[in-house]
Scaffold this active site. Sequence first.
Site, PDB file in Angstrom:
ATOM      1  CB  VAL A  43      42.014  39.954  28.685  1.00  0.00           C
ATOM      2  CG1 VAL A  43      42.366  38.254  28.720  1.00  0.00           C
ATOM      3  CG2 VAL A  43      42.723  40.763  27.697  1.00  0.00           C
ATOM      4  CB  CYS A  44      38.634  39.222  33.070  1.00  0.00           C
ATOM      5  SG  CYS A  44      40.313  38.906  33.896  1.00  0.00           S
ATOM      6  CB  THR A  45      34.580  40.837  29.494  1.00  0.00           C
ATOM      7  OG1 THR A  45      34.858  41.607  30.727  1.00  0.00           O
ATOM      8  CG2 THR A  45      33.219  40.934  29.196  1.00  0.00           C
TER       9      THR A  45
END
Length: 154
Positions: A43-45
């Site tokens: 998700v962060c990527t």
Amino acid sequence: MPLDIGSTAPSFTLANQFGETVESTSLVGGAVVVFFPFAFSRVCTDELGQLRDNLELFDAAGVSLVAVSVDHKYTLRAFADANDISFDLLADFWPHGSVTRAYSAFDDAKGYADRVSYVLDGSGVIRAVVSSEHGQGRPITDYSQALSAVEAAL
């Protein structure tokens, strides 16, 4: 609970992915401070990739974009290199999460940042908050709406 809109954001000094010192007072013209859990997570990527792909949104608003996690600066450097990230990724590694805590963005039970972003004006006053639940990225449209609302209010 995020910090209140209209309050002054806490000042900070953190190392970026290159080991350079970044001070909140150097973010002239305003800033968007993005707290995220971990580099290299799915998700962060995706979320930071959307920010990378929409840097013109922040440039047009005249604000600096910085992202903060509890990762070490070496992890953030590898992540930036792997994902072609050019904006500052700031390491709130030690003392673990101290800046993230000051921004009421630290999940004590999990030991990492909540997904909360603050839009600051040139005086360091919080003008908007963008957030989402763990496991859900913040849509780029939320940043666009927050920046538009701040520009209209100033």
